[in-house]
Design a protein around this motif. Structure first.
Motif, PDB file in Angstrom:
ATOM      1  N   LYS A 173       6.573   9.106  -7.847  1.00  0.00           N
ATOM      2  CA  LYS A 173       6.684  10.700  -8.053  1.00  0.00           C
ATOM      3  C   LYS A 173       6.392  11.406  -6.836  1.00  0.00           C
ATOM      4  O   LYS A 173       6.530  10.698  -5.974  1.00  0.00           O
ATOM      5  CB  LYS A 173       5.951  11.120  -9.130  1.00  0.00           C
ATOM      6  CG  LYS A 173       6.546  10.459 -10.515  1.00  0.00           C
ATOM      7  CD  LYS A 173       5.811  10.935 -11.928  1.00  0.00           C
ATOM      8  CE  LYS A 173       6.574  10.187 -13.162  1.00  0.00           C
ATOM      9  NZ  LYS A 173       5.865  10.052 -14.215  1.00  0.00           N
ATOM     10  N   ALA A 174       6.006  12.571  -6.925  1.00  0.00           N
ATOM     11  CA  ALA A 174       5.638  13.435  -5.673  1.00  0.00           C
ATOM     12  C   ALA A 174       4.244  12.820  -4.963  1.00  0.00           C
ATOM     13  O   ALA A 174       3.340  12.412  -5.491  1.00  0.00           O
ATOM     14  CB  ALA A 174       5.510  14.883  -6.146  1.00  0.00           C
ATOM     15  N   TYR A 175       4.571  12.673  -3.593  1.00  0.00           N
ATOM     16  CA  TYR A 175       3.453  12.369  -2.600  1.00  0.00           C
ATOM     17  C   TYR A 175       3.651  13.096  -1.247  1.00  0.00           C
ATOM     18  O   TYR A 175       4.733  13.615  -1.162  1.00  0.00           O
ATOM     19  CB  TYR A 175       3.587  10.745  -2.483  1.00  0.00           C
ATOM     20  CG  TYR A 175       4.890  10.339  -1.896  1.00  0.00           C
ATOM     21  CD1 TYR A 175       5.130  10.304  -0.558  1.00  0.00           C
ATOM     22  CD2 TYR A 175       5.855  10.024  -2.910  1.00  0.00           C
ATOM     23  CE1 TYR A 175       6.322   9.892  -0.031  1.00  0.00           C
ATOM     24  CE2 TYR A 175       7.057   9.454  -2.289  1.00  0.00           C
ATOM     25  CZ  TYR A 175       7.522   9.448  -0.819  1.00  0.00           C
ATOM     26  OH  TYR A 175       8.558   9.096  -0.461  1.00  0.00           O
ATOM     27  N   GLU A 176       2.461  12.767  -0.675  1.00  0.00           N
ATOM     28  CA  GLU A 176       2.348  13.810   0.653  1.00  0.00           C
ATOM     29  C   GLU A 176       2.674  12.780   1.867  1.00  0.00           C
ATOM     30  O   GLU A 176       2.196  11.553   1.680  1.00  0.00           O
ATOM     31  CB  GLU A 176       0.995  14.532   0.969  1.00  0.00           C
ATOM     32  CG  GLU A 176       0.884  15.498  -0.196  1.00  0.00           C
ATOM     33  CD  GLU A 176      -0.381  16.101   0.112  1.00  0.00           C
ATOM     34  OE1 GLU A 176      -1.271  16.044   0.982  1.00  0.00           O
ATOM     35  OE2 GLU A 176      -1.039  17.042  -0.924  1.00  0.00           O
ATOM     36  N   LYS A 177       3.128  13.296   3.017  1.00  0.00           N
ATOM     37  CA  LYS A 177       3.503  12.389   4.138  1.00  0.00           C
ATOM     38  C   LYS A 177       2.591  12.670   5.066  1.00  0.00           C
ATOM     39  O   LYS A 177       1.768  13.645   5.255  1.00  0.00           O
ATOM     40  CB  LYS A 177       4.898  12.423   4.672  1.00  0.00           C
ATOM     41  CG  LYS A 177       6.070  11.866   3.729  1.00  0.00           C
ATOM     42  CD  LYS A 177       7.356  12.057   4.311  1.00  0.00           C
ATOM     43  CE  LYS A 177       8.537  11.423   3.088  1.00  0.00           C
ATOM     44  NZ  LYS A 177       9.651  11.707   3.860  1.00  0.00           N
ATOM     45  N   GLY A 178       2.415  12.001   6.198  1.00  0.00           N
ATOM     46  CA  GLY A 178       1.808  12.594   7.379  1.00  0.00           C
ATOM     47  C   GLY A 178       0.433  12.218   7.487  1.00  0.00           C
ATOM     48  O   GLY A 178      -0.551  12.469   8.370  1.00  0.00           O
ATOM     49  N   LYS A 179      -0.421  11.197   6.641  1.00  0.00           N
ATOM     50  CA  LYS A 179      -1.583  10.727   6.483  1.00  0.00           C
ATOM     51  C   LYS A 179      -1.916   9.794   7.682  1.00  0.00           C
ATOM     52  O   LYS A 179      -1.028   8.780   7.865  1.00  0.00           O
ATOM     53  CB  LYS A 179      -1.966  10.297   5.143  1.00  0.00           C
ATOM     54  CG  LYS A 179      -1.488  11.104   3.814  1.00  0.00           C
ATOM     55  CD  LYS A 179      -2.555  12.111   3.915  1.00  0.00           C
ATOM     56  CE  LYS A 179      -2.392  12.987   2.389  1.00  0.00           C
ATOM     57  NZ  LYS A 179      -3.020  14.168   2.320  1.00  0.00           N
ATOM     58  N   GLU A 180      -2.885   9.807   8.332  1.00  0.00           N
ATOM     59  CA  GLU A 180      -3.066   8.888   9.474  1.00  0.00           C
ATOM     60  C   GLU A 180      -3.650   7.511   8.859  1.00  0.00           C
ATOM     61  O   GLU A 180      -4.355   7.612   8.105  1.00  0.00           O
ATOM     62  CB  GLU A 180      -4.305   9.455  10.468  1.00  0.00           C
ATOM     63  CG  GLU A 180      -4.488   8.623  11.517  1.00  0.00           C
ATOM     64  CD  GLU A 180      -5.549   9.141  12.392  1.00  0.00           C
ATOM     65  OE1 GLU A 180      -5.867   8.189  13.552  1.00  0.00           O
ATOM     66  OE2 GLU A 180      -5.909  10.348  12.389  1.00  0.00           O
ATOM     67  N   ILE A 181      -2.890   6.525   9.590  1.00  0.00           N
ATOM     68  CA  ILE A 181      -3.303   5.214   9.024  1.00  0.00           C
ATOM     69  C   ILE A 181      -4.312   4.516  10.041  1.00  0.00           C
ATOM     70  O   ILE A 181      -4.027   4.449  11.298  1.00  0.00           O
ATOM     71  CB  ILE A 181      -2.129   4.304   8.980  1.00  0.00           C
ATOM     72  CG1 ILE A 181      -1.106   5.109   7.909  1.00  0.00           C
ATOM     73  CG2 ILE A 181      -2.344   2.736   8.320  1.00  0.00           C
ATOM     74  CD1 ILE A 181       0.413   4.419   8.129  1.00  0.00           C
ATOM     75  N   THR A 182      -5.310   3.984   9.655  1.00  0.00           N
ATOM     76  CA  THR A 182      -6.513   3.374  10.387  1.00  0.00           C
ATOM     77  C   THR A 182      -6.662   2.008   9.996  1.00  0.00           C
ATOM     78  O   THR A 182      -6.611   1.674   8.668  1.00  0.00           O
ATOM     79  CB  THR A 182      -7.569   4.321  10.814  1.00  0.00           C
ATOM     80  OG1 THR A 182      -8.311   4.356   9.030  1.00  0.00           O
ATOM     81  CG2 THR A 182      -7.477   5.643  11.297  1.00  0.00           C
TER      82      THR A 182
ATOM     83  N   MET B 220       0.906  -1.058  -0.018  1.00  0.00           N
ATOM     84  CA  MET B 220       0.160   0.057   0.041  1.00  0.00           C
ATOM     85  C   MET B 220       0.865   1.255   0.068  1.00  0.00           C
ATOM     86  O   MET B 220       1.821   1.420   0.881  1.00  0.00           O
ATOM     87  CB  MET B 220      -0.911  -0.090   1.112  1.00  0.00           C
ATOM     88  CG  MET B 220      -1.909  -1.278   1.501  1.00  0.00           C
ATOM     89  SD  MET B 220      -2.885  -1.056   2.712  1.00  0.00           S
ATOM     90  CE  MET B 220      -4.403   0.191   2.271  1.00  0.00           C
ATOM     91  N   ALA B 221       0.806   2.141  -1.063  1.00  0.00           N
ATOM     92  CA  ALA B 221       1.687   3.054  -1.184  1.00  0.00           C
ATOM     93  C   ALA B 221       0.973   4.599  -1.035  1.00  0.00           C
ATOM     94  O   ALA B 221      -0.419   4.511  -1.160  1.00  0.00           O
ATOM     95  CB  ALA B 221       2.328   3.135  -2.646  1.00  0.00           C
TER      96      ALA B 221
END
Length: 416
Positions: A340-349, A333-334
């Motif tokens: 290429k460009a992606y954002e970090k810091g998304k909460e995983i549930t 799961m990416a």
């Protein structure tokens, strides 16, 4: 025993998870680790490439064994530095890790020792490389010579695509120094298979076959990634082919490295293509692959700590390495946008609702008590079952229970 694992991705989580099962390992560190590895080992904030930092930690904490997992520290000579300081280290020395660190070295080795591989030429001048491409035609394969995080390969279906790849690598610096030289190879066809092997310098013991999926999207479309999933065993790798590979590729490679004064000790990864003319080497890696490791180590029955020690001591021939008669599937799961460009810091549930799979963390961190995304490849959801189809079904059933904003995964892992 106290063990330090170097690295911080899904592969290292699988290694820590497997070492944790050993009754002989009572203290496990991982540098730098990640949010999931922290559940299996004590994470130490030292970069995987920080040789001085690792040595300082070892002098203070005296681990009984240091397992160096990623390609970069191996190529930099971390194992050499550890051994010189008196520590037991698992992994190839710098002069053997070059089998992955330089594709031109690997191709020249195969040519010298008649190990079957694709035809090739090596270039440092983009103009000469372009002329060669125009002469050979397409499809053709362009590879950055050095380490490029699994992204330095272009399978070009047109001459223009190949030319663009060469210009990007040599003139554009797309891969830094790793792309200053390129290897241009003949295009081969056939199923790809990964076979990893424990090697102690002379003896080699293979792991079950695996296959990874490099492209970002279903049906092998989109850009190359570090790997979007893997499964084990391969549907194409028969006993007959395994025997052929052992005699024409595996043993000759180990013997060639010893003959060159570069005895290989650690995990040697054979990236193979089963062509109509027989198996051919596409690439070597000087370490466990990612995400193949997540699928393969789930099938190991022998104590991994014992295997590591047998390799270090040159006694691999004295140990039996057993594998379960089952199958495994790992779905990555990416982050949306990867590679290429992606954002970090998304909460995983949803991790607490997973039923059958083991979830290996690749790019996660803990912030404010919450688990969040912290990389391109985030999780490797890995299930085992008596059959491959059942392992695939179980892995996807659990993938669909896990959520984070813009999560991306392929829906066809294991279907090749």
């Amino acid at each position: 025993m106290k063990v330090l694992v170097i690295g911080g991705g899904g592969r290292e989580h699988a290694i820590c998870h497997t070492l944790k099962k050993s009754p002989k390992v009572d203290k496990l560190w991982c540098a730098p680790g990640n949010g999931g590895i922290a559940q299996a080992a004590e994470c130490v904030p030292i970069k995987a490439t920080d040789i001085d930092g690792v040595l300082a930690f070892c002098r203070e904490n005296a681990p009984d064994l240091v397992m160096v997992a990623p390609d970069d520290p191996l190529a930099l000579g971390m194992v050499d530095a550890l051994e010189e300081a008196g520590f037991r280290a698992f992994g190839p020395r710098k002069n053997a890790a070059v089998i992955e660190g330089s594709k031109s070295f690997a191709k020249d080795l195969m040519q010298k020792y008649n190990i079957p591989t694709a035809g090739y030429a090596v270039f440092e001048s983009s103009d000469e490389a372009v002329a060669y491409i125009r002469e050979q035609g397409a499809p053709i394969v362009v590879k950055a010579d050095g380490l490029a995080l699994g992204k330095g390969v272009t399978v070009a279906m047109t001459e223009d695509e190949a030319v663009a790849a060469v210009r990007d690598a040599i003139d554009g610096g797309a891969f830094g120094g790793a792309g200053a030289r390129v290897v241009i190879e003949e295009y081969l066809t056939g199923p790809e298979v990964s076979v990893l092997a424990f090697v102690d310098g002379k003896t080699l013991k293979t792991m079950p076959s695996a296959q990874d999926h490099k492209r970002a999207y279903d049906h092998d479309e989109g850009p190359n990634t570090g790997g979007m999933g893997a499964f084990s065993p391969s549907r194409f790798y028969t006993e007959e082919i395994a025997q052929q590979c052992m005699e024409t590729i595996f043993k000759p490679t180990v013997a060639a490295m010893a003959q060159e004064g570069r005895p290989f000790k650690g995990v040697l990864y054979f990236g193979l293509m089963l062509t109509p003319k027989g198996p051919r080497v596409i690439e070597y890696n000087a370490r466990f692959g990612d995400p193949e490791t997540q699928a393969v180590l789930c099938r190991l029955e022998t104590d991994l700590f014992d295997i590591f020690n047998a390799v270090i001591d040159g006694k691999l021939d004295e140990i039996e390495v057993k594998w379960a008669d089952n199958a495994a599937c790992c779905v990555v799961m990416a982050s949306g946008g990867y590679p290429k460009a992606y954002e970090k810091g998304k909460e995983i549930t949803g991790l607490d609702t997973v039923q059958d799979a083991i979830v290996f963390h690749a790019g996660t961190a803990t912030k404010g008590g919450k688990l969040v995304t912290d990389g391109g490849r985030v999780l490797g959801v890995t299930a085992t079952a008596p059959t491959l189809d059942e392992a695939i079904r179980k892995a996807y059933a659990d993938v669909r229970k896990i959520h984070f904003d813009q999560a991306h995964f392929r829906t066809d892992i294991g279907v090749k």
